[in-house]
Design a protein around this motif. Sequence first.
Motif, mmCIF file in Angstrom:
data_model
loop_
_atom_site.group_PDB
_atom_site.id
_atom_site.type_symbol
_atom_site.label_atom_id
_atom_site.label_comp_id
_atom_site.label_asym_id
_atom_site.label_seq_id
_atom_site.Cartn_x
_atom_site.Cartn_y
_atom_site.Cartn_z
ATOM 1 N N LEU A 40 0.848 -1.197 0.000
ATOM 2 C CA LEU A 40 0.000 0.000 0.000
ATOM 3 C C LEU A 40 0.878 1.240 0.000
ATOM 4 O O LEU A 40 1.838 1.333 0.781
ATOM 5 C CB LEU A 40 -0.890 -0.008 1.243
ATOM 6 N N VAL A 41 0.559 2.176 -0.870
ATOM 7 C CA VAL A 41 1.322 3.415 -0.964
ATOM 8 C C VAL A 41 0.369 4.543 -1.310
ATOM 9 O O VAL A 41 -0.675 4.310 -1.935
ATOM 10 C CB VAL A 41 2.441 3.288 -2.023
ATOM 11 N N GLN A 42 0.711 5.744 -0.900
ATOM 12 C CA GLN A 42 -0.113 6.904 -1.251
ATOM 13 C C GLN A 42 0.189 7.353 -2.678
ATOM 14 O O GLN A 42 1.297 7.127 -3.199
ATOM 15 C CB GLN A 42 0.157 8.052 -0.284
ATOM 16 N N ALA A 43 -0.768 7.995 -3.274
ATOM 17 C CA ALA A 43 -0.577 8.536 -4.616
ATOM 18 C C ALA A 43 0.661 9.430 -4.640
ATOM 19 O O ALA A 43 0.900 10.215 -3.704
ATOM 20 C CB ALA A 43 -1.803 9.323 -5.044
ATOM 21 N N GLY A 44 1.438 9.287 -5.698
ATOM 22 C CA GLY A 44 2.680 10.022 -5.814
ATOM 23 C C GLY A 44 3.885 9.272 -5.280
ATOM 24 O O GLY A 44 5.032 9.674 -5.525
ATOM 25 N N GLY A 45 3.636 8.199 -4.572
ATOM 26 C CA GLY A 45 4.715 7.413 -3.998
ATOM 27 C C GLY A 45 5.310 6.423 -4.973
ATOM 28 O O GLY A 45 4.951 6.396 -6.159
ATOM 29 N N SER A 46 6.214 5.594 -4.450
ATOM 30 C CA SER A 46 6.941 4.635 -5.275
ATOM 31 C C SER A 46 6.935 3.254 -4.642
ATOM 32 O O SER A 46 6.865 3.115 -3.416
ATOM 33 C CB SER A 46 8.395 5.083 -5.457
ATOM 34 N N LEU A 47 7.013 2.267 -5.491
ATOM 35 C CA LEU A 47 7.196 0.887 -5.070
ATOM 36 C C LEU A 47 8.088 0.213 -6.091
ATOM 37 O O LEU A 47 8.119 0.618 -7.261
ATOM 38 C CB LEU A 47 5.869 0.127 -5.005
ATOM 39 N N ILE A 48 8.775 -0.828 -5.660
ATOM 40 C CA ILE A 48 9.522 -1.637 -6.606
ATOM 41 C C ILE A 48 9.082 -3.087 -6.462
ATOM 42 O O ILE A 48 9.056 -3.635 -5.356
ATOM 43 C CB ILE A 48 11.048 -1.479 -6.434
ATOM 44 N N LEU A 49 8.717 -3.679 -7.562
ATOM 45 C CA LEU A 49 8.352 -5.086 -7.599
ATOM 46 C C LEU A 49 9.548 -5.893 -8.094
ATOM 47 O O LEU A 49 10.282 -5.446 -8.980
ATOM 48 C CB LEU A 49 7.166 -5.320 -8.532
ATOM 49 N N SER A 50 9.706 -7.070 -7.522
ATOM 50 C CA SER A 50 10.771 -7.969 -7.944
ATOM 51 C C SER A 50 10.168 -9.272 -8.451
ATOM 52 O O SER A 50 9.152 -9.739 -7.931
ATOM 53 C CB SER A 50 11.706 -8.268 -6.776
ATOM 54 N N CYS A 51 10.813 -9.844 -9.426
ATOM 55 C CA CYS A 51 10.396 -11.121 -9.990
ATOM 56 C C CYS A 51 11.602 -12.046 -9.979
ATOM 57 O O CYS A 51 12.644 -11.715 -10.551
ATOM 58 C CB CYS A 51 9.885 -10.922 -11.409
ATOM 59 N N THR A 52 11.470 -13.149 -9.297
ATOM 60 C CA THR A 52 12.528 -14.142 -9.279
ATOM 61 C C THR A 52 11.963 -15.490 -9.687
ATOM 62 O O THR A 52 10.747 -15.620 -9.914
ATOM 63 C CB THR A 52 13.165 -14.244 -7.877
#
Length: 126
Positions: free
Chosen positions: A11-23
């Motif tokens: 969960l993140v607020q609008a304007g924020g960042s996340l990074i997804l990883s795929c392994t």
Amino acid sequence: EVQVVESGGGLVQAGGSLILSCTASGFTLNGYDIGWFRQVPGKEREVVSCISKNDDNNDYADAVKGRFTISRDNPKNTVYLQMNSLKPEDTAVYYCAADVGLLRARMAIEAEYDYWGQGNQVTVSP
């Protein structure tokens, strides 16, 4: 057992960042073309971004261009999706998919991929 695994949602607020990883377990992602897809309940799964096995081609859906970046670290057997300037409409379950030998023109097509992760929820609050 061959598995593709996503991580990093939340969960993140609008304007924020996340990074997804795929392994991957049971095989290495090196040599595989990778696609990130997302799905909202009641809607079809759509492509977000894809990257070729040699990292010489990557593409983005118009909705995420300039905000998302796909990359891969083959020694770490990981593909990343950096998501910046997130919007509430980015809320979805995000899936990583892998396959070999895809033509660039086919990499955005869901049916081209044989190996899929279980999905990872990304929620962007207003």
